[in-house]
Structures are given as C-alpha cells and as structure tokens.
Design an enzyme around this catalytic site. Sequence first.
Site, PDB file in Angstrom:
ATOM      1  N   TYR A   1     -20.329  61.055   2.559  1.00 19.02           N
ATOM      2  CA  TYR A   1     -21.027  62.150   1.353  1.00 19.02           C
ATOM      3  C   TYR A   1     -19.864  62.126   0.268  1.00 19.02           C
ATOM      4  CZ  TYR A   1     -22.727  66.092  -0.320  1.00 19.02           C
ATOM      5  OH  TYR A   1     -23.484  67.143  -1.226  1.00 19.02           O
TER       6      TYR A   1
ATOM      7  N   SER B   1     -29.920  70.796   7.429  1.00 16.54           N
ATOM      8  CA  SER B   1     -28.877  72.016   7.172  1.00 16.54           C
ATOM      9  C   SER B   1     -28.800  72.885   8.303  1.00 16.54           C
ATOM     10  CB  SER B   1     -29.542  72.701   6.086  1.00 16.54           C
ATOM     11  OG  SER B   1     -28.868  72.312   4.777  1.00 16.54           O
ATOM     12  N   SER B   2     -28.717  72.476   9.498  1.00 18.83           N
ATOM     13  CA  SER B   2     -28.224  73.432  10.625  1.00 18.83           C
ATOM     14  C   SER B   2     -26.817  74.175  10.222  1.00 18.83           C
ATOM     15  CB  SER B   2     -27.919  72.597  11.979  1.00 18.83           C
ATOM     16  OG  SER B   2     -26.858  71.744  11.669  1.00 18.83           O
ATOM     17  N   SER B   3     -25.941  73.613   9.504  1.00 13.01           N
ATOM     18  CA  SER B   3     -24.625  74.319   9.020  1.00 13.01           C
ATOM     19  C   SER B   3     -24.864  75.492   8.210  1.00 13.01           C
ATOM     20  CB  SER B   3     -23.489  73.241   8.686  1.00 13.01           C
ATOM     21  OG  SER B   3     -24.157  72.624   7.459  1.00 13.01           O
TER      22      SER B   3
ATOM     23  N   HIS C   1     -29.066  64.437  -3.661  1.00 15.13           N
ATOM     24  CA  HIS C   1     -27.680  64.077  -4.053  1.00 15.13           C
ATOM     25  C   HIS C   1     -27.651  64.271  -5.547  1.00 15.13           C
ATOM     26  CE1 HIS C   1     -25.563  62.234  -0.494  1.00 15.13           C
ATOM     27  NE2 HIS C   1     -26.714  61.834  -0.205  1.00 15.13           N
TER      28      HIS C   1
ATOM     29  N   ASP D   1     -28.360  73.991  -0.094  1.00 17.54           N
ATOM     30  CA  ASP D   1     -28.825  74.217   1.385  1.00 17.54           C
ATOM     31  C   ASP D   1     -28.709  75.758   1.438  1.00 17.54           C
ATOM     32  OD1 ASP D   1     -28.926  71.760   1.353  1.00 17.54           O
ATOM     33  OD2 ASP D   1     -27.086  71.349   2.690  1.00 17.54           O
TER      34      ASP D   1
ATOM     35  N   ASP E   1     -27.712  67.797  -6.604  1.00 19.59           N
ATOM     36  CA  ASP E   1     -27.402  69.091  -6.563  1.00 19.59           C
ATOM     37  C   ASP E   1     -25.770  69.265  -7.183  1.00 19.59           C
ATOM     38  OD1 ASP E   1     -26.220  68.486  -4.189  1.00 19.59           O
ATOM     39  OD2 ASP E   1     -26.730  70.294  -3.391  1.00 19.59           O
TER      40      ASP E   1
HETATM   41  C1  GLA Z   1     -26.350  67.525   1.950  1.00 21.79           C
HETATM   42  C2  GLA Z   1     -25.455  68.662   1.114  1.00 21.79           C
HETATM   43  C3  GLA Z   1     -26.266  69.099  -0.119  1.00 21.79           C
HETATM   44  C4  GLA Z   1     -26.955  67.861  -0.762  1.00 21.79           C
HETATM   45  C5  GLA Z   1     -27.665  67.076   0.048  1.00 21.79           C
HETATM   46  C6  GLA Z   1     -27.932  65.754  -0.774  1.00 21.79           C
HETATM   47  O1  GLA Z   1     -27.305  68.340   2.489  1.00 21.79           O
HETATM   48  O2  GLA Z   1     -25.159  69.502   1.879  1.00 21.79           O
HETATM   49  O3  GLA Z   1     -25.394  70.004  -0.961  1.00 21.79           O
HETATM   50  O4  GLA Z   1     -25.805  67.363  -1.655  1.00 21.79           O
HETATM   51  O5  GLA Z   1     -26.790  66.619   0.994  1.00 21.79           O
HETATM   52  O6  GLA Z   1     -29.051  65.903  -1.562  1.00 21.79           O
END
Ligand code: GLA
Length: 400
Positions: free
Chosen positions: A228, A132-134, A41, A178, A43
């Site tokens: 989020y 990060s599948s998306s 959290h 990601d 980025d």
């Molecule tokens: C998700 C978001 C990222 C980042 C993380 C938390 O994966 O896609 O950009 O903010 O949460 O670090």
Amino acid sequence: MGGLSGSSQGEVIARRFTERFGHAPVVVARAPGRVNLIGEHVDYNDGLVLPIALEQSTHVAAAPRSDGVARAVSLKLGREHTWSMSQWEPTSGAEWTAYVAGVTLLLAERGGAPRGFDLLIDSDVPVGGGLSSSAALELATTLALAHLAGLRLAPVELARLAHEAERRYAGVPCGIMDQYVGALARPGAALLLDCRSQTWDYVPLELAEHDLVVVDSGIRHALASGDYARRREECRAALTMIQQVDARVRSLREVTSQTLAAAASTMTPALAARARHVVGEIERVRSAAAALSRGELRRFGELLGASHASLRDDFMVSTPEIDRLVDIAGSVPGVLGARLTGGGFGGCVIVLVESSRVESLRAAICDQYDRAGLGPARLMSVRAAGAASIVFDVQGTEAA
Ligand code: GLA
C-alpha cells in the site's frame, strides 16, 4: 443496566463483558465496517470516493478503572492484554492493541482519556478483508473511551482522531475514507466524500430489484506490509514528474487527461499507469454518483467493471483470485458489474446483481472458484448502514 431490550449485539457483548470482568460495562459503542462502491486509491490523492457503511460492525464495551491499568480483550482473537496507562510504548505494526492504546494516547492529548479501563471487543467484520475492520475498531474504541472520560466528539473529530491512530500507531499511511464513512454514514445512502475539501454529500442507494453482494475471496492482505505504502509513493513520484510539466498542479486530483498525456513520456510506464488510474477513477466516481442518483444501475455497473480493469491493469493491486471472481461474476446473467473493493492484494469483490440471480451467482462461484481449490469464498448481501454510535450507556438510555 436498564433500557436494554431484545438480543441485540450490544446486549450480548454487555453480558460477555460482565462474565469476563465480574462487573457490568458503563458504555457500549458500535462502529461499522465499510465497503467502497467506487473510488479506489484516490482518497490519498485528494480525490472523490463513494463508500457505504455496513451492518457488519465492531462493538466495544468498556468500564473505567481508577488504578491506571488498561485491560483489553478481543473475543474474536481470544486474547487479553493488560498494560499500565503510563507505560505503554507505541510500537509500529498492526497488532490490535496498538489501535486501542493509540486511541487512548490521542484522547489523553485532548484531555479526554479515562485513567484506566476494562474493555471488551467483539466484531463480525472480517479482518484483513478490505472491509475496514481496523477503522471500525478505532472508531468504536474512541467513542467508548471518550464517553468514559466525559468527552463528546463531533463525527468529524471522531473520524480525524481514529485516522490519526491508524497512521501514528498502526503504521498504515492510509487516506481518510474509512474513518470518515464510519463516522458520517447514513442508512440507505452512500457517502460521496471529497477528500480534498473534506466535505460530503449523501447519495441514496436505491437498488430496486438488485442486490449488492460482497464476495470475500478468503485471500488476506496486510496494508502495513508495504504494498500500500509503495503505491502511495508511486503516486507521489508521478505527481512530481507531472509538476515538471505543469507547476500549478498540487495533487493528482488536479491533473487533467491532457496534462497526463503531455507528462506520460517523461515517466516510466508504471508511473504513468498509476497516475492514469487515479485520474480516470476520480472521473468514474463522479459518473457513478450521477448514475446512482438517476437510478441508472446499468451505467453504474459498467463503471464498476471499468474501475476493476483499471485497478488490475494500471494500478496493479488485484490478484489472480480476485480477477477470477470478477470474471466468474461477469459471466452470470443478471450481473451488472463487479470489481475489487478496498486496498487490494486480496480481500473482497463487490457485485451488483439482479436479486433473483443471487443464487446463480453463489452457485457459479461455488462451482468455479471453490471447487477449483481457490475458495471457499463467502458471499453476503449488504445494505448501507448508519455511522458509529453509542449503543447504550449506564443510564440505560438506548441511543437511536
Ligand atoms: C485502504 C485505506 C483507504 C483507501 C483504500 C483504497 O482501505 O485505508 O484509505 O486508500 O485502501 O481505496
């Protein structure tokens, strides 16, 4: 399709494509999932992050059509969607076709979309697990469709386009981590990414006799669900309060602990805690990168633990199940550190553990998590893999 060898995932998906559509694909692209070692959290607060790309990845096979029709199949979800290229209406939400269609629209804006296509997706990245599948789907789809249209994207352009697809068409206000790690990663190294300057470095991930284990809690989250976005909003609100104290500060990245202490009394305890997490976490990323490059794994493990405590107590994105997994891991001899990874509210924990103790970790989790009715948790030892790439194209040129 010459040049294919062995039973690579690329070959398997090419065969599935041919079975499904009755003709061979022209291109197969691969994009990795990712696990963030530390820097959560931060980025979207201009901070520093330290993720790796995974071998677990998404493959996309594609061939062009000349009739303006798009057909996309997800093998994992067992679903097929067909739409007209001129009529797709972007809807907000995380439905997977939004990623495919969104990428197409963005490529078209850049003059690089095919007129129509058949596309098949297969993936072994757990969906909704914080891996990060998306981003993997966006990156692999972008590479494949750009290739069909004869457009070659540099890694950073690829990352930016995929990131824009996520924000504009999937409705997730995510940061850049990601998509950047998926586009820029190198095997055997973590990516130290500065999200303010958008510059990066590689930190060799040399774990000696240790394993990095990802433990999937089985608890699913949807980043589009609002939690989020709420955290992002809280960070913005905290920044506004801090700017009353020091007007020069442009992001939480620029906040020192002294400024934060001076501003804390003007904020609610919750906002002060969110800012404290961000400021501390960015410092931990610096220390973690330094510890890794010096081979100080014990120190690195401590930083993982400190990151988790901060995500749990200050940023409040953990869950009781995730905390339980971290606690169980911490009680196993040979574990150097563990923490929640990814956006939170469920998902995965990473554990740094002596390789000879991986089985004890597995047994402890089975005993205390699965048998307590919280699981089943899934464990996988992961390695730092390479970035998204074209696996092969119709010429049969197998890419490195
Ligand atoms: C998700 C978001 C990222 C980042 C993380 C938390 O994966 O896609 O950009 O903010 O949460 O670090």
